[in-house]
Structure formats: structure tokens, C-alpha cells
Design a protein around this motif. Sequence first.
Motif, short mmCIF file in Angstrom:
data_model
loop_
_atom_site.label_atom_id
_atom_site.label_comp_id
_atom_site.label_asym_id
_atom_site.label_seq_id
_atom_site.Cartn_x
_atom_site.Cartn_y
_atom_site.Cartn_z
N LEU A 1 0.72 -1.14 -0.09
CA LEU A 1 0.11 0.23 0.08
C LEU A 1 0.99 1.33 0.07
CD1 LEU A 1 -2.50 -1.11 2.72
CD2 LEU A 1 -2.87 -1.17 0.22
N ALA A 2 1.72 1.39 0.89
CA ALA A 2 2.66 2.55 1.08
C ALA A 2 3.83 2.22 1.97
CB ALA A 2 1.87 3.58 1.68
N ASP A 3 4.94 3.07 1.65
CA ASP A 3 5.99 3.00 2.65
C ASP A 3 6.57 4.37 2.93
OD1 ASP A 3 8.08 1.53 -0.01
OD2 ASP A 3 7.44 3.53 0.13
N ILE A 4 7.45 4.59 3.76
CA ILE A 4 8.07 5.78 4.22
C ILE A 4 9.30 5.53 4.64
CG2 ILE A 4 7.14 5.64 6.42
CD1 ILE A 4 6.41 8.64 5.98
N SER A 5 10.42 6.64 4.52
CA SER A 5 11.80 6.41 4.97
C SER A 5 11.68 6.49 6.52
CB SER A 5 12.60 7.31 4.33
OG SER A 5 12.24 8.69 4.74
N PRO A 6 12.85 6.04 6.97
CA PRO A 6 12.97 6.23 8.70
C PRO A 6 13.07 7.65 9.09
CG PRO A 6 14.83 4.84 7.81
CD PRO A 6 14.23 5.41 6.44
N TYR B 1 3.20 5.23 -2.70
CA TYR B 1 2.00 4.74 -2.65
C TYR B 1 1.57 3.90 -3.72
CZ TYR B 1 1.18 8.35 0.90
OH TYR B 1 1.37 9.16 1.92
N ALA B 2 0.79 2.73 -3.45
CA ALA B 2 0.29 2.06 -4.60
C ALA B 2 -0.75 2.73 -5.39
CB ALA B 2 -0.20 0.70 -3.98
N ASP B 3 -0.96 2.50 -6.82
CA ASP B 3 -1.94 3.21 -7.48
C ASP B 3 -3.22 3.14 -6.76
OD1 ASP B 3 -0.29 2.59 -10.62
OD2 ASP B 3 0.00 4.19 -9.36
N SER B 4 -3.56 1.92 -6.23
CA SER B 4 -4.90 1.85 -5.57
C SER B 4 -5.26 2.55 -4.55
CB SER B 4 -5.02 0.18 -5.44
OG SER B 4 -4.08 -0.08 -4.34
N GLN C 1 -3.41 5.71 -4.00
CA GLN C 1 -2.84 7.04 -4.09
C GLN C 1 -3.84 8.03 -4.02
OE1 GLN C 1 0.64 7.96 -5.03
NE2 GLN C 1 -0.28 10.10 -4.64
N GLY C 2 -3.57 9.27 -3.26
CA GLY C 2 -4.84 10.42 -3.16
C GLY C 2 -5.69 9.95 -2.10
N ARG C 3 -5.79 8.71 -1.70
CA ARG C 3 -6.68 8.34 -0.64
C ARG C 3 -6.09 8.19 0.67
NH1 ARG C 3 -10.18 3.91 -1.03
NH2 ARG C 3 -8.54 2.84 -2.02
N PHE C 4 -4.94 7.46 0.70
CA PHE C 4 -4.26 6.99 1.90
C PHE C 4 -2.99 7.83 1.97
CE2 PHE C 4 -5.62 2.14 2.08
CZ PHE C 4 -6.75 2.63 1.68
N THR C 5 -2.69 8.05 3.25
CA THR C 5 -1.52 8.89 3.55
C THR C 5 -0.68 8.27 4.63
OG1 THR C 5 -2.96 10.97 3.29
CG2 THR C 5 -0.65 11.02 4.33
N ILE C 6 0.53 7.94 4.50
CA ILE C 6 1.30 7.29 5.44
C ILE C 6 2.23 8.25 6.13
CG2 ILE C 6 3.13 6.85 3.84
CD1 ILE C 6 3.90 4.31 5.18
N SER C 7 2.28 8.22 7.36
CA SER C 7 3.19 9.04 8.29
C SER C 7 3.78 8.16 9.44
CB SER C 7 2.28 10.31 8.66
OG SER C 7 1.46 9.97 9.36
N ARG C 8 4.43 8.82 10.24
CA ARG C 8 5.18 8.52 11.31
C ARG C 8 5.72 9.51 12.29
NH1 ARG C 8 9.86 4.95 9.34
NH2 ARG C 8 10.55 4.75 11.67
N ASP C 9 5.62 9.07 13.49
CA ASP C 9 6.29 10.13 14.68
C ASP C 9 7.21 9.18 15.50
OD1 ASP C 9 6.66 11.52 16.92
OD2 ASP C 9 4.56 12.26 17.14
N ASN C 10 8.60 9.53 15.10
CA ASN C 10 9.57 8.79 15.71
C ASN C 10 9.70 9.19 17.11
OD1 ASN C 10 10.08 7.57 13.32
ND2 ASN C 10 11.80 8.97 12.64
N LEU D 1 13.29 -0.04 3.06
CA LEU D 1 12.34 0.70 2.26
C LEU D 1 12.16 0.07 0.90
CD1 LEU D 1 10.78 3.42 2.12
CD2 LEU D 1 12.42 4.37 0.83
N SER D 2 10.93 -0.48 0.61
CA SER D 2 10.66 -1.40 -0.49
C SER D 2 8.96 -1.64 -0.50
CB SER D 2 11.41 -2.80 -0.28
OG SER D 2 11.06 -3.64 -1.25
N ARG D 3 8.69 -1.85 -1.88
CA ARG D 3 7.33 -2.42 -2.07
C ARG D 3 7.28 -3.76 -1.93
NH1 ARG D 3 4.10 0.72 -6.74
NH2 ARG D 3 4.38 3.00 -6.19
N LEU D 4 8.32 -4.46 -1.58
CA LEU D 4 8.38 -5.84 -1.59
C LEU D 4 8.20 -6.43 -0.27
CD1 LEU D 4 11.24 -6.70 -4.03
CD2 LEU D 4 8.64 -6.85 -4.45
#
Length: 121
Positions: free
Chosen positions: A48-53, A60-63, A65-74, A101-104
Motif C-alpha cells: 500500500l505505502a512505505d516511508i523512509s526512517p 503509494y500503490a496506485d490503488s 494514491q490520493g486516498r491514503f496517507t502514510i506518516s510516522r512520529d519517531n 524501504l521497499s514495495r516488496l
Amino acid sequence: QVQLVESGGGLVQAGGSLRLSCAASARTFRLYAMGWFRQAPGKEREFLADISPSGGKPDYADSVQGRFTISRDNTKNTGYLQMNSLKPEDTAVYYCALDRLSRLSRSYNYWGQGTQVTVSS
């Protein structure tokens, strides 16, 4: 070892929103990239989505994109997936994962137990 616990899943009507959380057990959370995946019955696990450290380079995956948002609070060892405009086809078990970091999915060594998201029409 890092343990991950997802939360925030549930039942929502189409068009609604949910925010998933992924809480990590260790401060080493900040050293790892984070990904979100999902798996519907009878289907393969889907990126679905990934984000760097550091929180940059969201992808984002095309499916979603524009609807989901990934975030993090370290500072809180927690990652998030904000899901808007949900569709019935978004119904699945959602997983967060940490490592490279990967889509796999095979690039991630640490996985949560999953949280169910069900979207009714």
C-alpha cells in the motif's frame, strides 16, 4: 527485536475514513523504513505505502494514491495510515512492517499481527 501492534481497524461505510496506528516496542523504530500492506481473503499480500526512517519519500500503490496517507512520529515510536474515501474493495487485514524501504513484503523482517478493516457498501 521490534514488536509491532496495529490498531484502529473496524467497520466503516463506503466513503468513510479510518486511521490505523502501528506502535513499535523499541526506540530503534526510527532506524527502519515502514511499510503498510493488506491481504484480502484468497488474495496475495498487497503493498500500500512505505516511508523512509526520517519520514520522507512516501510512496503509494496506485490503488490508494490520493486516498491514503502514510506518516510516522519517531518520538512516539508510532506509524500511521490515514485512509479516506474508503471503498468496499479496501476490505482486508492491514499490516504494518519495518525494515528496508521497499514495495516488496520480503524486504521487511518485522510485522504486526494485523488489524481488520471492513468497508460496507
